[in-house]
Scaffold this active site. Structure first.
Site, PDB file in Angstrom:
ATOM      1  CG  ASN A 286      -1.783  -1.230   1.418  1.00  0.00           C
ATOM      2  OD1 ASN A 286      -1.868  -1.924   0.468  1.00  0.00           O
ATOM      3  ND2 ASN A 286      -2.460  -1.030   2.541  1.00  0.00           N
ATOM      4  CD  GLU A 359      -5.093   0.250   1.362  1.00  0.00           C
ATOM      5  OE1 GLU A 359      -4.837   1.357   1.930  1.00  0.00           O
ATOM      6  OE2 GLU A 359      -5.499  -0.443   2.298  1.00  0.00           O
TER       7      GLU A 359
HETATM    8  C1  FCB Z   1      -4.770   3.158   4.580  1.00  0.00           C
HETATM    9  C2  FCB Z   1      -5.694   2.164   4.969  1.00  0.00           C
HETATM   10  C3  FCB Z   1      -7.069   2.404   4.220  1.00  0.00           C
HETATM   11  C4  FCB Z   1      -7.290   3.810   3.972  1.00  0.00           C
HETATM   12  C5  FCB Z   1      -6.262   4.391   3.175  1.00  0.00           C
HETATM   13  C6  FCB Z   1      -6.419   5.759   2.744  1.00  0.00           C
HETATM   14  O1  FCB Z   1      -3.585   3.341   5.503  1.00  0.00           O
HETATM   15  O2  FCB Z   1      -5.257   0.914   4.978  1.00  0.00           O
HETATM   16  O3  FCB Z   1      -7.983   1.725   5.058  1.00  0.00           O
HETATM   17  O4  FCB Z   1      -7.752   4.311   4.953  1.00  0.00           O
HETATM   18  O5  FCB Z   1      -5.173   4.488   4.011  1.00  0.00           O
END
Ligand code: FCB
Length: 453
Positions: A286, A359
Site C-alpha cells: 500500500n 492500495e
Molecule cells: C490506508 C488504510 C486504508 C485507507 C487508506 C487511505 O492506510 O489501509 O484503510 O484508509 O489508508
C-alpha cells in the site's frame, strides 16, 4: 500521453475495508469492534463521526459490486469484520454474519469479479482488546482460528487471501500513539503488538494453506523515508523510523529475522520466525506518500502530520514531505516514491515474491454531482495515472508487479479523518448515500479496456 499499458495478465482492482463501508454495526448479531468503541469516545474522530451506518454497504452490497464489475475490474479487495463473524473474537460463529460474506462472494463471482479478501483490516473484536488485544499472544492464535473458519466456509469460492492490512499502521497509530483504535499511546511499549500481528499472519498462512488456498499474501504499507536535513540527528531519526515502520514488519516476513535495533524489544519465542517467514505467493504494498522525519525539536508543533500529540520521548517526528502538489487531505503527491519503495524492496529481499499494489489512491474534496450526474475529479485521475506510470518504471527496473488496486471503490469512512476525505472512484452522498460514478471511475474503465489483456 495515452493510457498507461501494463504487462499482459496484469490485474486491476478496487479496494475497501469492512469498518469503512459496511455500517450495520450491530445488525444480525455482530459484536462491537475496537473501532465501534473508539469512535464512540469524544474527541477521537473529526466531527465525532463514526461507522455505525458508514455507507451502508451491508445492505447495498449488490449495487456496490455492480460499480466494481461494470468498470471491468478483475479483482475486488474487501475485508471481513471479525466481530461480525465471531462477536467476541473466538467461539461460536455468528451464522447470519458469515452469511453476509457468502452473499457478497457469490455476487462478485456472478459478476465475474475475483474476490481477494483481507481477513483483518483493523477492526479487532472489543472482547479481544479487553483481554489484551494485540499485546496478548493469544490474539494471534485466535486470529488463526478465525482465518480457518473463513476458509472453511468460503474456500470453495475464495481462492486468494490477504492476511492482515498494514500492521505497522495499527501498531504505530493505535498502540504507540492515540490516533487510531484502540488509542493506547504506549510509545515503544507497543512493539509486542507488532510481533503478535506478525505471528498471527504466519499462523494464518499455515491455516489457509491447510484449507487449500491458491494464493496467500499480506498488505503492508511502505514508503521511502528521508531525513528533513543533513543534521546527523535527523538522519538517525529517519533511519530509526524506517526501521520501525518498514523493516520491523517486512524483514521477519521476507527474510526471517528482525532488524537489530528492535530484536530485544520483541517477545519472540523459538520457532516464531519460521512461522512468520513462510513463503507467500504475493506481497501486497500500500503506497500513498513518502515520509520525512526529523529529530524532535523542543517546542515545535508536530500535530500537522499525524493529527495527534507526539509523546515527548519519541526520538523522531514526521514533517511534511517535499512535493510540488498535495491532495486535499494534505498528502504529498510523489509518484516516484512508489518506484523507489518498490525497487528498494526488490534490492533488499532476494526472496521477494511478486508484488501487488494492494492500495493506492487520493482524497480530493470533490464537488457534489452536477445536475447531469457528473463528478469532475481530474486530479484523482492524474494521481492514479502518474502512480501507474511509476509502477511501469519499477517493472522496467526489474520488479515483478502483478496488480494494482485503487483505494477506494467508493467514498467511505476515513478513520480519524471521518467522511470529509473522499478516496472513492464512486461518489457517495453523505445524506442520501446515493452513489455516483466519478470521472475517474470512467477513466479507470477505459484504462482496463485498453490493456493488452
Ligand atoms: C490506508 C488504510 C486504508 C485507507 C487508506 C487511505 O492506510 O489501509 O484503510 O484508509 O489508508
Amino acid at each position: 500521453t495515452g493510457l498507461p499499458l501494463l504487462p499482459p495478465g496484469f490485474r486491476f482492482g478496487m479496494a475497501t475495508s469492512a469498518y469503512q463501508i459496511e455500517g450495520a454495526f450491530d445488525a444480525d448479531g455482530k459484536g462491537p469492534s475496537i473501532w465501534d468503541t473508539f469512535t464512540a469516545r469524544p474527541g477521537t474522530v473529526r466531527h465525532g463521526e463514526h461507522g455505525r451506518v458508514a455507507i451502508d454497504h451491508y445492505h447495498r452490497y449488490a449495487e456496490d459490486v455492480a460499480h466494481v464489475a461494470d468498470a471491468g475490474a478483475h479483482d475486488y479487495r474487501f475485508s471481513f469484520s471479525w466481530p461480525r463473524v465471531l462477536p467476541t473474537g473466538t467461539g461460536t460463529v455468528n451464522e447470519p454474519g458469515l452469511d453476509f460474506y457468502d452473499r457478497l462472494v457469490d455476487e462478485l463471482l456472478a459478476r465475474g469479479v475475483r474476490p481477494v479478501p483481507t481477513i483483518y483490516h483493523w477492526d479487532l473484536p472489543q472482547a479481544l482488546e479487553d483481554a489484551g488485544g494485540w499485546l496478548s499472544r493469544d490474539t494471534a492464535y485466535a486470529f488463526a482460528d478465525y482465518a480457518a473458519t473463513l476458509a472453511g466456509r468460503l474456500g470453495d469460492r475464495v481462492r486468494d487471501w490477504i492476511t492482515l492490512n498494514e500492521m505497522s499502521v495499527q501498531v504505530l497509530y493505535g498502540y504507540a500513539l492515540t490516533a487510531h483504535a484502540p488509542g493506547r499511546g504506549l510509545g515503544f511499549g507497543a512493539l509486542p503488538a507488532a510481533h503478535h500481528q506478525l505471528l498471527a499472519h504466519g499462523l494464518a498462512v499455515r491455516a489457509l494453506r491447510a484449507a487449500g488456498a491458491a494464493t496467500v499474501g499480506v498488505a503492508a504499507q511502505h514508503f521511502p523515508v528521508t531525513p528533513a536535513g543533513d543534521d546527523p540527528a535527523d538522519v538517525a531519526a529517519a533511519e530509526l523510523f524506517a526501521t520501525l515502520t518498514n523493516w520491523t514488519f517486512a524483514d521477519p516476513i521476507l527474510r526471517g529475522a528482525y532488524p537489530d535495533a528492535v530484536r530485544d524489544l520483541l517477545p519472540v519465542r523459538d520457532g516464531d520466525l519460521e512461522i512468520i517467514s513462510a513463503p507467500l505467493d504475493f506481497y501486497g504494498v500500500n503506497y500513498y506518500e513518502p515520509t520525512r522525519i526529523e529529530a524532535p525539536r523542543p517546542g515545535r508543533d508536530y500535530r500537522g502530520v499525524l493529527e495527534v500529540e507526539i509523546p515527548p520521548d519519541l526520538p523522531f517526528a514526521p514533517v511534511p514531505p517535499e512535493a510540488t502538489s498535495r491532495t486535499d487531505f494534505g498528502w504529498a503527491i510523489v509518484p516516484a516514491g512508489l518506484t523507489t519503495i518498490l525497487t528498494t524492496l526488490h534490492d533488499r529481499y532476494p526472496a521477494l515474491p511478486p508484488i501487488v499494489i494492494t492500495e493506492n489512491g487520493a482524497s480530493f474534496h470533490d464537488a457534489p454531482p452536477s445536475p447531469d450526474g457528473r463528478v469532475a475529479d481530474e486530479r484523482r485521475t492524474a494521481y492514479l495515472d502518474a502512480h501507474l506510470r511509476a509502477v511501469l518504471d519499477a517493472i522496467s527496473a526489474g520488479v515483478e508487479v502483478r496488480g494494482y488496486y485503487v483505494w477506494s471503490a467508493l467514498d467511505n469512512f476515513e478513520w480519524a479523518a471521518g467522511y470529509a476525505e473522499r478516496f472513492g472512484l464512486v461518489h457517495v452522498d453523505r445524506v442520501t448515500l446515493r452513489r455516483t460514478r466519478k470521472d475517474s471511475w470512467h477513466w479507470f474503465r477505459s484504462l482496463i479496456a485498453a490493456q493488452p489483456g
